[in-house]
Enzyme design. Structure first.
Site, PDB file in Angstrom:
ATOM      1  N   CYS A   1     -11.104  10.439  -5.416  1.00 43.09           N
ATOM      2  CA  CYS A   1     -12.093  11.456  -5.726  1.00 43.09           C
ATOM      3  C   CYS A   1     -12.676  11.184  -7.103  1.00 43.09           C
ATOM      4  CB  CYS A   1     -11.456  12.848  -5.696  1.00 43.09           C
ATOM      5  SG  CYS A   1     -10.651  13.266  -4.126  1.00 43.09           S
TER       6      CYS A   1
ATOM      7  N   ASP B   1      -1.602  16.464  -1.158  1.00 43.91           N
ATOM      8  CA  ASP B   1      -0.762  16.168  -2.318  1.00 43.91           C
ATOM      9  C   ASP B   1      -1.194  16.972  -3.536  1.00 43.91           C
ATOM     10  OD1 ASP B   1      -3.121  14.742  -2.423  1.00 43.91           O
ATOM     11  OD2 ASP B   1      -2.228  12.827  -2.961  1.00 43.91           O
TER      12      ASP B   1
ATOM     13  N   SER C   1      -4.568  -3.642  -1.559  1.00 45.93           N
ATOM     14  CA  SER C   1      -4.889  -4.905  -2.218  1.00 45.93           C
ATOM     15  C   SER C   1      -3.625  -5.506  -2.821  1.00 45.93           C
ATOM     16  CB  SER C   1      -5.938  -4.688  -3.317  1.00 45.93           C
ATOM     17  OG  SER C   1      -5.342  -4.115  -4.472  1.00 45.93           O
ATOM     18  N   GLY C   2      -3.746  -6.765  -3.281  1.00 47.61           N
ATOM     19  CA  GLY C   2      -2.611  -7.451  -3.902  1.00 47.61           C
ATOM     20  C   GLY C   2      -2.665  -7.465  -5.407  1.00 47.61           C
TER      21      GLY C   2
ATOM     22  N   ILE D   1     -13.777 -12.271   2.160  1.00 47.65           N
ATOM     23  CA  ILE D   1     -15.119 -12.697   1.806  1.00 47.65           C
ATOM     24  C   ILE D   1     -15.087 -14.159   1.401  1.00 47.65           C
ATOM     25  CG2 ILE D   1     -14.957 -12.048  -0.630  1.00 47.65           C
ATOM     26  CD1 ILE D   1     -17.867 -11.098  -0.433  1.00 47.65           C
TER      27      ILE D   1
END
EC number: 6.3.5.4
Length: 654
Positions: free
Chosen positions: A2, A102, A377-378, A304
């Protein structure tokens, strides 16, 4: 994910709601699903929120949210992955919950435990603003690793805060003068390091900290409030080095896989579709492998690549995706597609950021958002497990360089600087037959320029600073721009590690990681209204990683040893072993080609002089050398270009 914002303006009773809504709407890309504003006219406080619905999609998750007792009002950005465990820990079986968000969990915990204990117990990424109506106290807090952004600052007696500077700029009384000391820091690092921002009197709240601002006691007292930590990275480093993991290698691999599996399982929970960014590198492949192991259906993965380019990783990622059985979606990008993104960057990034990988990140975020609302993601693997080239053999290289007499080192540096890219091509064409393979891969002129700089240094700290600097003397370029103090120049605030490699990793984790990597990911993904999650940055993973000795991270000249061992349990070694490419694009060539006219306009000497931020001479010298091909000044010119583009857009206030 948000966007939050708000302000306090004592004595301002009219227009609070309209101003706050305008600030919140500046963050609409962060939260397209819902918006909310709450004002306390007596106190002069306003809170605004934009919502991207991830958990609890109903109106029960609407913000600003009030506690059941009516004492607290909260705006919150992020995800608390253990919030159901926190609910169970409250032990209040008679409580009536409005929903399963949450945010509601946080309010209940704050009501029962107070803010500090709640922050210490929460597992997740977050930035929040909490108004305590009883104490007339505004509290701001940011997660441990700085995944979520939070800016705050004073404009006279008015306090402003928000997820992005866009929200602060939307307030009609925002001044927005460029901070020249911060600009000098930006030229050195390619980002503005915490706690500074590009604007005077506006700051980033440091990661792992919160601040209590007693608004009820007036502006004079409120301005004296200072952030304080609820989690201290340097302490984690010191404890991990002093009390390393006691088990053998198999136990270490088991412990890391177990911790990652639990973390990824928590982060896959959402009321919307979840996928993953997937480059085929060690970090993202480890995350995707464990996601697929935990999932009953194919995980959606997104890659990508630039067709026909050295940066194209699509084919490599596809082979691994087929092995794992993911629902894989590659995006092959033409150069013109990437070039089309460049005009969008100044509005996407609320302060200048020079990472060229922001372009492919935005493109892959747009692709992912067509199919999912959350992408794992890593990020973080390099800083935790020793992945960057500067960690590999750093001490050995440094000691070898220092073994040379000073005059010899300086002469070598002068020779290295004298060679053009064509000269380097000729030199390495001659030397290639006798060079080891690993040296044949590391011949770009930019690395030679860095080596030339390093040859003249005397301390390891200077060595690291030089390796990570774009401009070595920013004050000579920024008019009136002496660099502000930062972690890099404050030894007393730096980590105490057991070796130089660990020290570099700990420094990067507190500077480059939050201020460049996570800022880049947050803005690029949020521009596409996509939430990203980074399992490797779960603080429990971080704490475990710091208990691992260096030999379990860097071994035989290769980083991420421990992470690789986890990955090899799920993917054959031959599918993942390849040279590290990163996530970049050929900016150096584009500046001589399709971007030349655009760059020339931004670097026009008369324009630079009229704007009054930079001395045009060193910039024009490097630009002319770059265009001719005698030097590669990409890493010096791109930060200047990103600032100039930002300054000329709606983001900059000249």
């Amino acid at each position: 994910m948000c966007g939050i914002t708000g302000f306090w303006q004592p004595g301002s009773f009219a227009g609070l709601e309209a101003r706050t809504r305008r600030m919140a709407d500046a963050l609409s890309h962060r939260g397209p699903d819902d918006s909310g504003v709450w004002v306390d006219e007596v106190a002069g406080l306003a809170l605004g929120h934009r919502r991207l619905s991830i958990v609890e999609l109903s109106a029960a998750g609407h913000q600003p949210m009030h506690s059941s007792c009516g004492r607290y009002v909260l705006v919150f950005n992020g995800e608390i992955y253990n919030h159901l465990d926190l609910r169970a820990g409250l032990g209040d079986t008679g409580r009536e919950w409005r929903g399963h968000s949450d945010t509601e969990t946080l309010l209940a915990c704050i009501q029962s435990w107070g803010l500090k204990r709640t922050l210490e117990q929460a597992v997740g990424m977050f930035a929040l603003a909490l108004w305590d109506r009883q104490r007339q106290m505004l509290s701001l807090a940011r997660d441990r690793l700085g995944e979520k952004p939070l800016y705050w600052g004073w404009q006279g007696d008015m306090l402003l805060f928000g997820s992005e500077l866009k929200a602060l700029r939307a307030h009609p009384d925002f001044r927005g003068a460029v901070d020249r000391g911060a600009l000098a820091l930006y030229l050195r690092h390619g980002y503005v390091p915490t706690p500074w921002s590009i604007y005077q009197d506006v700051f980033k709240l440091p990661q792992g900290q919160w601040i209590d601002i007693p608004l009820g006691q007036g502006a004079f007292v409120a301005k004296a409030a200072a952030p304080q930590p609820f989690w201290n990275f340097n302490e984690i480093v010191a404890q991990g080095c002093a009390q390393p993991f006691a088990g053998d290698e198999t136990a270490a691999i088991d412990a890391l896989e177990s911790r990652l599996s639990d973390t990824i399982g928590q982060q896959m929970l959402a009321d919307v579709p979840v996928g993953a960014f997937f480059s085929g590198g060690i970090d993202s492949t480890t995350v995707v492998s464990l996601m697929q192991k935990l999932s009953a259906k194919p995980v959606r993965t997104f890659t990508i690549g630039f067709s026909g380019s050295e940066y194209d990783e699509a084919a490599h990622a596809l082979a691994i995706a087929r092995h794992l059985g993911t629902d894989h979606m590659p995006l092959l990008v033409r150069p013109e597609d990437a070039l089309d993104v460049i005009p969008l960057l100044p509005r996407m990034y609320c302060e200048p950021l020079s990472a060229d990988s922001q372009i492919p990140l935005y493109l892959i975020s747009k692709l992912a958002r067509q199919h999912v609302t959350v992408a794992l993601s890593g990020d973080g693997g390099d800083e935790l497990f020793g992945g960057y080239n500067r960690y590999l053999g750093a001490r050995r290289v440094w000691l070898r360089l220092q073994s040379m007499p000073g005059p010899v080192r300086r002469a070598c540096a002068a020779f290295l600087r004298s060679l053009s890219p064509a000269g380097w091509d000729r030199l390495f064409a001659f030397a290639k037959p006798v060079l080891p393979e690993k040296f044949r891969l590391a011949i770009p002129g930019t690395k030679a320029q860095k080596l030339a700089d390093v040859l003249e240094l005397d301390t390891e700290m200077d060595y690291f600073r030089r390796l990570t600097s774009h401009w070595q003397d920013p004050a000579s370029v920024v008019l009136g721009g002496d660099e502000h103090p930062a972690l890099m120049t404050s030894p007393a605030s730096q980590p105490q590690a057991d070796c130089f490699e660990h020290w570099m990793m700990a420094m990067d984790a507190q500077t480059f990681l939050p201020d460049e990597v996570m800022a880049k990911v947050d803005r690029a993904a949020m521009a596409a209204s996509l939430e990203t999650r980074a399992p490797l940055l779960d603080h429990r993973v971080v704490e475990l990683a710091w208990r691992m000795p260096l030999c379990m991270k860097i071994r035989d000249g290769q980083g991420k040893w421990l992470l690789r061992q986890v990955l090899y349990r799920h993917v054959p070694r031959e599918l993942v072993e390849r040279p590290k490419k990163g996530f970049g694009i050929p900016i150096d060539d584009w500046l001589r080609g399709p971007l030349r006219s655009w760059a020339e306009g931004l670097l026009d000497e008369d324009r630079l002089r009229a704007e009054g931020y930079f001395d045009p001479a060193p910039i024009r010298t490097r630009w002319c050398q770059h265009v001719r091909g005698s030097h590669n000044w990409q890493y010096q010119l791109w930060p200047i270009l990103m600032f100039q583009a930002w300054l000329s857009s709606e983001g900059g206030v000249a």
